[in-house]
Design an enzyme around this catalytic site. Structure first.
Site, short mmCIF file in Angstrom:
data_model
loop_
_atom_site.label_atom_id
_atom_site.label_comp_id
_atom_site.label_asym_id
_atom_site.label_seq_id
_atom_site.Cartn_x
_atom_site.Cartn_y
_atom_site.Cartn_z
N ILE A 42 -24.44 -22.74 6.06
CA ILE A 42 -24.97 -23.09 4.75
C ILE A 42 -24.22 -22.37 3.62
O ILE A 42 -24.26 -22.77 2.47
CB ILE A 42 -26.50 -22.83 4.66
CG1 ILE A 42 -27.11 -23.59 3.50
CG2 ILE A 42 -26.78 -21.33 4.59
CD1 ILE A 42 -27.06 -25.07 3.62
N HIS A 43 -23.49 -21.33 3.95
CA HIS A 43 -22.73 -20.60 2.94
C HIS A 43 -21.27 -21.04 2.89
O HIS A 43 -20.43 -20.34 2.34
CB HIS A 43 -22.81 -19.10 3.19
CG HIS A 43 -24.20 -18.59 3.21
ND1 HIS A 43 -24.99 -18.57 2.08
CD2 HIS A 43 -24.98 -18.13 4.21
CE1 HIS A 43 -26.18 -18.10 2.39
NE2 HIS A 43 -26.21 -17.83 3.67
N GLY A 44 -20.98 -22.23 3.48
CA GLY A 44 -19.63 -22.75 3.44
C GLY A 44 -18.76 -22.35 4.62
O GLY A 44 -17.57 -22.61 4.64
#
Length: 157
Positions: A42-44
């Site tokens: 979710i943080h890339g």
């Protein structure tokens, strides 16, 4: 309660484009135009593997199948289905993913008691989505239905 919810849910995401964090100004990973990253964070963060460009229904199966199998949810059970956008995916496309995920769950005899579709937990402008399945019981459903009044969610209040 947090541990219980964590134990009853599974999620997997995919990306059509990487995220560009403001601090680095660089993409978090690189994708060819015909590649899709499966299992992204979710943080890339980069995913678990890459596949070639496929129709949305096939991509939804890539996401939902391992989620359901790892959770061990089956026929006769109830679930919350959450399709989350990564920030750069139109709502209409998220509903295409929801439609197929709902079909796949119904085929397994799993009832969707509650659902949520939209850009709620994003990776800036990343194009992609995640699919989350949470096994529901009466208590978790009651807690989900409790009044909430936040910038992102509002019901019952």
């Amino acid at each position: 309660l947090g541990r219980r919810v964590n134990a009853q849910g599974r999620s997997m995401g995919m990306a059509l484009t990487p995220c560009i964090t403001p601090a680095s100004g660089e993409p978090s990973f690189e994708l060819a135009e015909d590649e899709i990253e499966i299992g992204i964070g979710i943080h890339g963060e980069p995913g678990r593997h890459r596949v070639g460009l496929e129709p949305a229904d096939a991509l939804t199966e890539h996401l939902l199948t391992p989620v359901v199998e790892d959770l061990g949810i089956g026929s006769g059970e109830k679930a919350l289905l959450f399709v989350n956008g990564m920030g750069g995916t139109p709502l209409s496309e998220l509903y295409i993913v929801y439609r197929r995920a709902a079909q796949l769950l119904a085929d397994r005899g799993i009832t969707i008691e509650r659902s949520l579709v939209g850009n709620y937990i994003t990776s800036l402008e990343m194009q992609g989505c995640s699919v989350t399945v949470l096994r529901l019981d009466d208590e978790l459903t009651e807690l989900w239905d409790a009044p909430v009044h936040t910038p992102a969610l509002r019901w019952g209040a």
